[in-house]
Motif scaffolding. Structure first.
Motif, PDB file in Angstrom:
ATOM      1  N   LEU A 202      28.035  43.671  -1.921  1.00 59.60           N
ATOM      2  CA  LEU A 202      27.565  45.154  -2.195  1.00 59.60           C
ATOM      3  C   LEU A 202      27.824  45.442  -3.834  1.00 59.60           C
ATOM      4  N   SER A 203      29.175  45.452  -4.050  1.00 62.44           N
ATOM      5  CA  SER A 203      29.284  45.797  -5.413  1.00 62.44           C
ATOM      6  C   SER A 203      28.697  45.115  -6.632  1.00 62.44           C
ATOM      7  N   ALA A 204      28.336  43.906  -6.119  1.00 65.67           N
ATOM      8  CA  ALA A 204      27.425  43.382  -7.150  1.00 65.67           C
ATOM      9  C   ALA A 204      26.011  43.901  -7.311  1.00 65.67           C
ATOM     10  N   VAL A 205      25.401  44.165  -6.010  1.00 67.27           N
ATOM     11  CA  VAL A 205      24.180  44.930  -6.048  1.00 67.27           C
ATOM     12  C   VAL A 205      24.369  45.995  -6.820  1.00 67.27           C
ATOM     13  N   SER A 206      25.294  46.919  -6.514  1.00 61.70           N
ATOM     14  CA  SER A 206      25.312  48.256  -7.140  1.00 61.70           C
ATOM     15  C   SER A 206      25.367  48.142  -8.916  1.00 61.70           C
ATOM     16  N   LEU A 207      26.391  47.243  -9.260  1.00 54.80           N
ATOM     17  CA  LEU A 207      26.786  47.066 -10.416  1.00 54.80           C
ATOM     18  C   LEU A 207      25.401  46.457 -11.210  1.00 54.80           C
TER      19      LEU A 207
END
Length: 2003
Positions: free
Chosen positions: A1768-1773
């Motif tokens: 999720l963090s990778a998607v957001s970033l």
């Protein structure tokens, strides 16, 4: 305000707290529904202000928990929880500064925090209680939701996904979160469906249903917005469901006729309100009731089933007991309820009880003694109730002890308190002057009578140096310390204030100043002037005021000690003491009751004079004449006290303090009216002043002012002496007083102070003597003759006891009349009267029978256990078992003699246990007095006769004439010696009897609280300051259990305090005990008539101000009997002395070695014994220190004399060292090589004890100074001692046990087991395990990250330097921990010996792990390179196909086509593409694997005809190991028998090696198959190398080895087997790398790419789904990989098996085996320990993960959440980066680049795998983010469902393999029994050792040339003289097994006299299976002892629990 617990009517926190403190029955536990938080953390984080030192309190509680549970607290509760709480608090503080606008990065940070907390604690409690309960976080979440409500729904999908992950399900457990419902409704609606009640047929199902009901109530109760009605409905539903489930189970049990199980269920549910008639509950069930039923059923069922498997009677007893006791209430059942329960149970079973239970119920049918019935049931359950009367005896004993301890014979503390309070009320307010004096001395807080023995005994700062007081407040402390050391100069103790002008130092003036000084006339004028007031005023406290102030502040016991010490110093004692507050007069009888005097009187009968000796007479009982001195008027010229001193000691010593004594002043406050007493004791010499003992009383002050005292003295005195001033100045009162004296019948001597000569009177009893200007010597002679003549004519004699009666008549207060003292004295008299009923020499045998013959026999048998011998055709274990039975029989006889307790012991124990401390002290004192009085006369007579007889024998007068008569005399002398010993009875014998009762009670093997009260009595006496016997002096034996129990009780009372042990050693009657009495004020006997026997110990407290400075809390002084004692001469005295010296030197931190006089032979004796003991200590790594005290050597002022003495002593020590070293078989030449010894500082010369000739000589002040210097030296040396050597009470207890057990053995050094060192090493092993796990865990994390990077193509090369940098931080942290551990641990001085080895092992482990990691990385990189080569061609085709699909999509773009039409178009073109690829692809080469195998084998073996053998070897053939075919004898064992006859153990080892080779080869092939590798010829060489390594692994000392046929046959089998698998592997590899096959497998993926290209911008959702499909496999793999490590880490932290060292793991394995009771498991463990170790770990992991609680699912879910957050963090970033890069058109490609980069180390997702979608038309990245969030949420839900049914087979790396690597340790086997070394470190330093050795029969060992299995155990053999065979011809004694060389010499096998029940139980239990397996019999010499067969599994398990 809501309060939990306490009184319900409280209105404030303070009231609530007060209620809790006053009534603990109202305490309750707040059930939060989570795992417990330890109380030390509750205190540390929530009550830090409530404690003075919260850290110390927290550490103490943790230490107590660890000691009680034997569990490590660090990994369960401590650092991890503390760290998590702190992290949560820090984060919450940061969160308060966050702004309201929606920020998904902050939500992701919260997710990261949640995962971190969960990872640290494996528990959501910190997240719930510290975070979700925090108001700031709640506000943030609410504001976030409100902000999202204002945004379009499509823009909030990502936030919803994060919030859902963040809050569910834990938000339901937050009690105070009003807006929780609002948040969850926004995310989704939650429901709480009621679990359906299944049809229940088993108890486990019912428990499961109850658990579900409990959870249902819990969920509804804590649901957001839950109402009271909802909770009520939930309880109603749960009650109904539970009722139905219970009814269903009861019906099923009735059908099965399981009446017992039905009763068990009914008992528990009915106790909660279940009604059988209606099958319902009387009330609604709540969470607590359901939880109670579930827990109680589970525990009761488990206990019942376990008992039933062993004994149906015991199981039924547990049912009965459960019915009589089970209740959910805090209070027990009433008798009426118990009666109803019993009727219900009997009615339900209807005669189904067993016969034994029926008899038991019949026995109790008539009475209502429910406690007795329950005790009988307890006994039956524990196996103590049998049919031979043991149960009856046990109950009688318990009843007897209970009656003894519950007897309240006297008014106890309450009455004493009331009496004392009344007496205090009677006291007036202290006079102002007295109060000022107390304040000046700092004693105001001690008045009245508040100063006790603690103030006298406690080691304070003044003990550290020999100095003088500098201020008045220091005077009392210095007084007590000087009096302690019997320094009579204490009488002159003052504190001079230099600020007083009269005391100021003389000023230094110059010559000029001198010339200007006063003239002679002025000087004369000064003489006429009045002195300034300040000069005349007294500047210091009068010494007698100091003494009397202390006396007034002292309690009775300190007064008694003060009086005893003052009397020893030959100083006068107070006899009548006016109270300074009330003016009432006190007569301190009790204070004077311990004073002893010795003297000799010459009795003349005719012409002969006979000397009569009085030794150590208690003066208060002795009737002697009293001479009273008084003064009428004042006399400036004559001193009454001075005159008395001249009478008593001819002015050599000031017995009475007088005006001319040093420190005297004109003003004294407390001596007016005081009557002092002193005694003159003649020594039977012609120059004696008086022929008999005479008491002299001295009334201080003018007799006219003290009528009461004068009247008392007139009544008790034999002679009155009055010092009369000038009659001209005498008033009428004086004349009247003098007239009364003259008219009295008592003789009167008037000393006229103003007359020189007086005419003699006519009366012979009324004498006047003028003393003015008289020569003092002449006056003393005249006065002494006058008094002597008057006494000769007088028969008036009084004892102090009789004087007390006169004092009472006068209305004086007598201290002995205190209620406690009176009661104690009466009880002591009563007990001594019981003693007097028996003949003195028969008291011990009649009233104290346990310490006599039976005890001596037991000691002898116990010692035999350490010197086992083979007897006839019996084994060592048989001999040992026989001795154990005999010991038990002796204990049984002791019990029969002890119980019922005789009146003496019953009263003695009851009184000591039931009375207040002061009453006990009075009692013990009077007991000592009366017992000494009872025995002293007879003992003196016996000693006199013995001495005369010995003298006669020694002179040899009768020897030459008649040797037979001399022999009779010697025999008579032995009889006298025996009678003296039997007639010597003291308190120590009574306490010894108590100890023997306790030791005998251990035979009953039951824990009864009354048993524990016995050592509590001894422990309390030690705390009160009394000595307690450590070693029995008569039996020369140490009752180990009794002493251990005393130490346990001490620890309960005091805590596990630090103790400095000081022991003293020396020749008998050399003043050892006197020295200790003078040094510490101890109560050891100092009489030469009855010296210390054995060893006694006494506790001395250290003042709080010194504890930190010195490093210990108590000094334990050990006093011993003298060496070379006459009583034990010719009775192995040398060995006894060596044992005693070894023990006391070993147990002591410092030993004072006492040498008396200049006798060289005595000095040599003690030095030789001491040096040998110190040498033994050095050899067992103990390092005590010593000081030599050379007593009675004169003043020795010349330095040269001291130096010469030191030189001689050094030479003698070195000489003794050489001799001792030869006896101990070591090469040491000087004493300083043995211990750190400095001849200049470690030798103390002592002056003579007496300053003159006893009995009137005072102690030598120099002796006292020597004592003080020695004491200071000891304490200074103790202060410098390492903290390692200062033991705590628990460690000291172990040290005593170790020393004693080693002393029992013939070879002390060989047998010594240093429990403390072993414990320290075990602790180091646990620490080493933690460090290695930290390193291993970190490297596993790195390995996972590197593997992902390599697979993702991000890492092409790995260097050693790169890897070292990755682990360096962790390595540095571990090194710091190691340095801190070895530097700061309390045992650091013991640990230091292993520091370098530990550091080396850690370094080796680091190198090994780095090497393995590098090797794995390089292997994976190589594999990836090979794969990329193979993939290159596939990628070409893939690119081409993608290009064509995009071209086709462009032609169809814009057309509105259905999915079916799209698929038709795609299929048409696809078939053509595949045809083109197939025609262009090159065919792959196939390898002839069979031919390559044949080629390698021929090259390797080069055997003629081998080719034909290869060809004829059947493919399906297996391999069977055959001893005859595959084993040959070694050349160096020429006499080895046929291989078929080799021991079974060796055959098993060969089979094990074979199995291991095959398993390794198969595992290697499995790994290659998992890696999907292609076949290589190297694989065949690896197989052949594995076989060769196995052949080479045969031990070098083995007699046989594998032959060449074995290597050939096994290699053929393995290569043929592997060849078939290699073919399948090769085929699969070629198929996987065939382009056509590969592309066909990707058809659906190509279609999805084609479909997205056709759809354009509308394909975002499809894009997200496609990407998540690509992620799924990688995510699944990563979850399992992380979970494997997480499981291992969790089990390593929580399980006792894995939290400690290998030894504790071994104990857990043995416990597991016993519980399983499976013979096959045992055999696997015995023959293949390493293999079983793997299997055990695997089983434990499976049970932990797949058992109740669904732990595997939780672990997988935890790992999934962590990875999900990363994605999720990778998607957001990635989305944010793409939004910022407006210059890039290819947004999808950029987004995928960033996305894969972020996940490079997280999952295996190569960017190249996403080429098919990188050209998709995606413009709305926000929508992409939301679509990805929803797709990922769906993916997570899918995986969660999948993981719910997961098992351990899904793991590529099994968790247990990680644990196996962590706990591999050492695997060397004991050369005798085959048990495995339990050292945690591989290649460890030092010898191999283990916890439990075992009978050799377990590995098939049989007696030579028989079929009889050997049952002997190594730890018994090494204590015996049995021989064992080495090779074919050589035999060696087991006790010297190390002489056999390796492998025997590499093992440390210690003698073990413990039960060793575990393996004995196994042999007995599996006897038949063992005989069948090994083709032997347990018969003849191998017969199993009967005692082994009585060992139960419970006893075997209990033995494991003790380790």
């Amino acid at each position: 305000m809501v309060n939990t617990g306490g009184r319900p009517d409280t209105e404030s926190p303070s009231q609530w707290r007060t209620g809790l403190v006053s009534d603990n029955t109202r305490w309750c536990v707040i059930d939060r529904g989570f795992e417990l938080i330890p109380v030390w953390d509750v205190i540390l984080y929530n009550h830090s202000r409530d404690f003075k030192s919260v850290g110390q309190m927290s550490r103490a509680l943790r230490a107590a928990y660890k000691a009680l549970t034997n569990l490590s607290v660090g990994s369960i509760f401590g650092e991890e929880l503390g760290s998590a709480v702190q992290e949560a608090r820090d984060f919450m503080r940061t969160l308060k500064a966050w702004e309201v606008p929606v920020d998904e990065r902050k939500l992701l940070m919260l997710m990261e925090l949640k995962d971190d907390l969960n990872a640290k604690t494996r528990n959501p409690s910190v997240w719930i209680n510290m975070c979700l309960s925090d108001k700031a976080l709640q506000d943030f979440l609410v504001n976030t939701v409100r902000s999202c409500q204002e945004s379009p729904p499509e823009n909030t999908s990502f936030i919803k996904v994060i919030l859902k992950s963040l809050l569910t399900p834990h938000i339901y457990s937050v009690k105070d979160f009003p807006e929780a419902s609002f948040i969850m409704q926004w995310i989704f609606q939650t429901e709480h469906p009621l679990p359906k009640s299944p049809k229940v047929s088993e108890l486990e199902d019912l428990i499961k249903t109850l658990q579900q009901m409990k959870e249902h109530i819990h969920a509804v109760s804590y649901a957001p917005g839950s109402s009271a009605s909802a909770i009520h409905e939930a309880k109603r539903e749960a009650t109904q469901t539970s009722s139905l489930a219970i009814y269903s189970l009861l019906q099923c049990l009735q059908e099965k006729a399981q009446k017992d199980m039905e009763l068990l269920v009914l008992l528990i549910v009915s106790s909660t309100g279940y009604q059988v008639e209606s099958s319902t509950f009387q009330h609604l069930l709540g969470h607590p009731e359901i939880e109670y039923m579930a827990k109680e059923m589970e525990a009761a069922h488990k206990e019942y089933v376990n008992l039933k498997e062993r004994d149906a009677d015991r199981a039924e007893a547990s049912l009965l007991l459960k019915g009589l006791t089970v209740t959910p209430e805090s209070q027990g059942l009433s008798p009426e309820q118990k009666r109803e329960r019993l009727i219900f149970m009997e009615d339900h079973m209807k005669g189904l009880w067993s016969t034994r239970i029926k008899n038991l119920l019949q026995k109790h049918s008539g009475g209502e003694d429910w406690e007795r019935l329950e005790q009988d049931l307890h006994s039956l359950i524990s196996g103590c109730l049998d049919g031979n009367g043991n149960e009856e005896r046990l109950q009688n004993i318990i009843r007897d002890l209970k009656g003894t301890f519950s007897t309240s014979e006297l008014p106890s503390q309450s009455q004493s308190t009331s009496d004392s309070s009344q007496s205090k009320a009677d006291e007036a307010i202290p006079k102002q002057e007295f109060l000022q004096l107390l304040k000046r001395l700092g004693l105001e807080s001690h008045y009245p009578r508040r100063m006790g023995m603690g103030d006298f005994h406690t080691i304070c700062r003044t003990c550290l140096q020999d100095s003088q007081p500098s201020q008045d407040t220091e005077l009392p402390g210095y007084f007590l310390q000087k009096l302690l050391t019997v320094d009579y100069q204490v009488r002159y103790l003052t504190c001079w204030d230099e600020s007083i002008p009269g005391l100021a130092s003389v000023p230094v003036t110059t010559k000029e100043e001198d010339e200007l000084s006063d003239s002679f006339d002025n000087f004369l004028d000064d003489l006429d002037e009045t002195a300034p007031e300040c000069v005349s005023r007294d500047s210091h406290v009068h010494p007698m005021d100091l003494q009397m102030a202390i006396f007034h502040c002292a309690d009775d016991f300190l007064r008694q000690t003060l009086a005893t010490k003052l009397a020893f110093c030959q100083l006068a004692l107070p006899l009548l003491v006016p109270n300074p507050c009330t003016s009432r007069i006190e007569f301190p009888l009790y204070a004077l009751s311990q004073i002893q005097r010795s003297w000799k009187e010459v009795e003349k009968s005719g012409e002969q004079a006979q000397t009569k000796s009085y030794n150590n007479k208690l003066i208060f009982q002795t009737q002697i004449p009293i001479v009273s001195f008084i003064r009428i008027g004042s006399s400036a010229s004559s001193s009454k006290s001075q005159l008395l001193n001249a009478l008593l000691s001819k002015r050599k010593h000031d017995t009475f303090f007088h005006r001319h004594c040093r420190g005297s002043t004109r003003e004294r406050l407390l001596m007016e009216g005081v009557v002092e007493i002193a005694w003159y004791c003649p020594r039977g010499s012609p120059d004696d002043t008086f022929e008999r003992c005479v008491a002299f009383c001295n009334l201080h002050g003018d007799a006219r002012d003290h009528k009461a005292q004068l009247q008392f003295l007139q009544e008790i005195s034999a002679v009155n002496v009055a010092l009369v001033s000038d009659s001209e100045h005498m008033d009428s009162r004086g004349k009247k007083l003098l007239q009364d004296l003259w008219q009295s019948q008592r003789p009167l001597v008037c000393l006229l102070t103003e007359k020189e000569k007086v005419a003699p009177g006519r009366s012979s009893t009324k004498i006047k003597i003028g003393i003015r200007n008289r020569n003092e010597a002449e006056l003393v002679i005249q006065l002494s003759k006058t008094i002597g003549n008057l006494l000769a004519g007088s028969n008036t004699r009084f004892s102090l006891d009789a004087c007390a009666d006169k004092a009472r008549q006068q209305g004086f207060i007598v201290d002995a009349d205190q209620p406690g003292c009176v009661a104690a004295k009466a009880k002591a008299k009563e007990l001594v009267e019981l003693l007097k009923k028996e003949k003195l020499s028969e008291i011990k045998s009649q009233l104290l029978p346990l310490q006599g013959k039976l005890w001596y026999q037991w000691c002898k048998k116990d010692k035999e256990l350490t010197r086992l011998q083979e007897k006839g055709n019996k084994s060592i274990e048989h001999h040992r078992s026989q001795i154990e039975n005999e010991k038990k029989s002796l204990r049984r006889k002791q019990l029969e003699q002890a119980f019922p307790l005789n009146p003496l012991m019953k009263s003695f124990l009851g009184f000591l246990k039931g009375q207040p401390a002061d009453t006990k002290k009075y009692f013990l004192q009077w007991m000592k007095v009366f017992m000494d009085e009872m025995s002293c006369g007879r003992l003196e007579e016996l000693r006199r006769v013995s001495h005369e007889l010995w003298t006669e024998i020694s002179t040899g007068k009768k020897y030459k004439k008649n040797p037979s008569v001399n022999a009779e005399f010697l025999s008579y002398l032995d009889a006298l010696s025996s009678e003296i010993n039997n007639s010597s009875i003291g308190l120590e014998h009574l306490l010894r009897e108590v100890g023997q009762i306790y030791e005998a009670l251990q035979l009953m093997e039951t824990n009864n609280s009354n048993f524990a009260k016995l050592p509590e009595i001894a422990a309390e006496l030690m705390v009160l300051g009394y000595p307690v016997e450590l070693m029995d002096g008569d039996a020369s034996y140490l009752p180990l259990r009794w002493v251990g129990a005393i130490f346990d009780s001490l620890m309960e009372r005091l805590g596990d305090k630090r103790v400095f042990v000081l022991s003293v050693l020396g020749i008998q009657s050399t003043g050892k005990s006197t020295l200790l009495n003078a040094m510490f004020g101890l109560q050891f006997s100092v009489s030469a008539g009855r010296c210390t026997r054995g060893a006694f110990m006494q506790l001395i407290p250290v003042g709080e101000e010194l504890q930190q400075d010195l490093g210990f809390d108590f000094v334990l002084v050990v006093d011993t009997e003298g060496l070379r004692a006459i009583e034990i001469a010719n009775k192995q005295s040398l060995n006894h002395d060596n044992e005693l010296a070894t023990f006391v030197i070993g147990v002591g931190n410092m030993t004072v070695i006492n040498v008396f006089g200049e006798n060289p032979s005595e000095m040599q004796d003690v030095l030789q014994i001491a040096v040998q003991a110190f040498l033994r200590m050095k050899k067992v790594n103990l390092s005590p220190s010593c000081l030599f005290v050379h007593q009675n050597v004169g003043e020795a002022t010349a330095k040269e004399q001291n130096m010469e003495g030191q030189r001689r002593l050094q030479e003698k020590l070195d000489e003794m060292t050489v001799i001792a070293a030869q006896q101990e078989f070591c090469d040491i030449l000087s004493f300083s090589d043995v211990i750190g010894f400095d001849v200049n500082t470690h030798i103390h010369y002592f002056a003579h004890l007496w300053e003159g000739n006893p009995p009137m000589a005072p102690p030598n002040p120099t002796y006292s100074q020597n004592v003080q210097q020695l004491k200071s030296k000891i304490l200074q040396a103790a202060k410098k001692q390492s903290q390692h050597s200062i033991l705590r009470l628990s460690s000291l207890k172990d040290r005593i046990g170790d020393l004693w057990n080693a002393l029992l053995n013939e070879n002390f050094v060989f047998s010594f087991k240093n429990s403390l060192e072993i414990a320290v090493y075990r602790k180091l092993e646990s620490a080493f395990s933690r460090w290695t796990w930290k390193l291993r865990s970190h490297i596993l994390d790195i390995q996972m990250r590197l593997d992902n990077r390599i697979r993702n193509g991000d890492l092409q090369n790995v260097t050693r330097k790169d890897l070292e940098e990755l682990v360096q931080k962790t390595i540095d942290g571990i090194e710091k921990e190691v340095e801190k551990y070895f530097g700061e641990d309390k045992d650091h001085e013991t640990l230091i010996q292993w520091k370098s080895g530990t550091e080396l092992k850690l370094k080796e482990l680091k190198e090994t792990l780095l090497h393995e990691m590098k090797k794995k990385c390089e292997s994976l990189i190589e594999l990836q390179k090979e794969q990329r080569k193979l993939d290159a061609r596939k990628l070409e085709y893939e690119d081409e196909l993608l290009r064509r699909s995009r071209e086709l999509a462009v032609t169809l773009k814009g057309k509105s086509l259905s999915e079916r039409e799209l698929r038709d178009n795609f299929t048409f073109v696809w078939n053509k593409w595949i045809a083109d690829v197939s025609s262009a692809a090159r065919p792959l080469e196939r390898v002839n694997i069979d031919a390559e195998i044949e080629e390698v084998l021929l090259e390797h073996f080069k055997e003629p005809g081998f080719h034909a053998r290869i060809m004829s070897f059947p493919k399906s053939s297996g391999f069977s190991f055959d001893l005859e075919k595959h084993v040959m004898k070694k050349e160096n064992f020429r006499f080895t028998s046929d291989p078929r006859n080799i021991p079974y153990a060796d055959a098993i080892n060969f089979q094990h090696i074979t199995d291991n080779i095959i398993a390794c080869v198969k595992a290697n092939i499995d790994k290659k198959e998992q890696e999907k590798r292609d076949y290589s010829q190297n694989f065949i060489h690896e197989i052949l190398n594995e076989v060769q390594n196995g052949v080479n692994s045969v031990p070098s000392h083995a007699k046989c080895t594998f032959n060449r046929e074995y290597s050939i046959a096994l290699s053929l089998y393995l290569c043929k087997m592997a060849g078939e698998r290699f073919k399948a592997m090769h085929k699969a590899f070629q198929k996987a790398n065939d382009p056509v096959v590969y592309l066909s497998s990707k058809r659906e993926e190509f279609f999805q790419c084609f479909q997205m290209s056709c759809q354009g911008a509308t394909s975002i959702t499809t894009f997200a789904v496609f990407l998540c499909d690509k992620i799924e496999a990688a995510l699944r793999r990563a979850v399992y990989e992380r979970t494997s490590k997480a499981i291992a880490e969790d089990m390593q932290g929580k399980f006792p098996d894995f939290r400690g060292n290998r030894a504790s793991l071994e104990v857990c394995i043995l416990r597991y085996l016993a519980k399983k009771e499976n013979f096959e498991y045992f055999m696997q463990y015995l023959h293949s320990p390493k293999k079983f170790f793997w299997r055990y770990l695997e089983t434990r992991v499976k049970r932990y993960c797949l058992g109740k609680g669904k732990r595997l699912e939780k672990f997988l879910d935890c790992s999934l959440n962590l990875l999900y957050r990363n994605i999720l963090s990778a998607v957001s970033l990635s989305t944010q980066i793409v939004k910022d890069r407006k210059d890039r058109e290819d947004k999808v490609s950029l987004w995928l680049d960033e996305f894969c980069r972020e996940l490079t180390e997280v999952i295996n997702l190569p960017r190249s795998d996403l080429k098919g979608i990188e050209h998709q038309e995606v413009k709305d990245t926000e929508f992409l983010r939301s679509a990805m969030a929803e797709a990922l949420d769906d993916l997570r839900d899918r995986l969660r469902k999948e993981f719910a049914g997961a098992d351990m087979s899904s793991f590529a790396t099994q968790p247990h393999t990680i644990l196996v690597e962590q706990f591999s340790g050492c695997w060397e086997k004991c050369p005798f029994c085959g048990a495995v070394c339990t050292n945690t470190m591989q290649g460890h330093d030092g010898d191999h050792q283990l916890v439990f050795h075992r009978p050799q029969a377990l590995v098939g060992v049989q007696y030579y040339k028989t079929k009889e299995l050997v049952i002997d155990i190594c730890s018994s053999l090494v204590a015996s003289d049995v021989l064992f065979r080495v090779g074919d011809n050589e035999c060696i004694h087991c006790k010297t097994y190390r002489d056999a060389g390796p492998p025997f010499s590499n093992w440390n096998i210690l003698p073990d006299s413990s039960m060793q029940a575990y393996w004995k139980w196994f042999v007995s239990h599996f006897r038949t299976q063992l005989e069948a397996l090994y083709n032997g019999k347990f018969q003849g010499k191998g017969e199993i002892p009967e005692a082994w067969q009585r060992i139960t599994k419970q006893e075997a398990l209990a033995e494991l629990d003790r380790h």
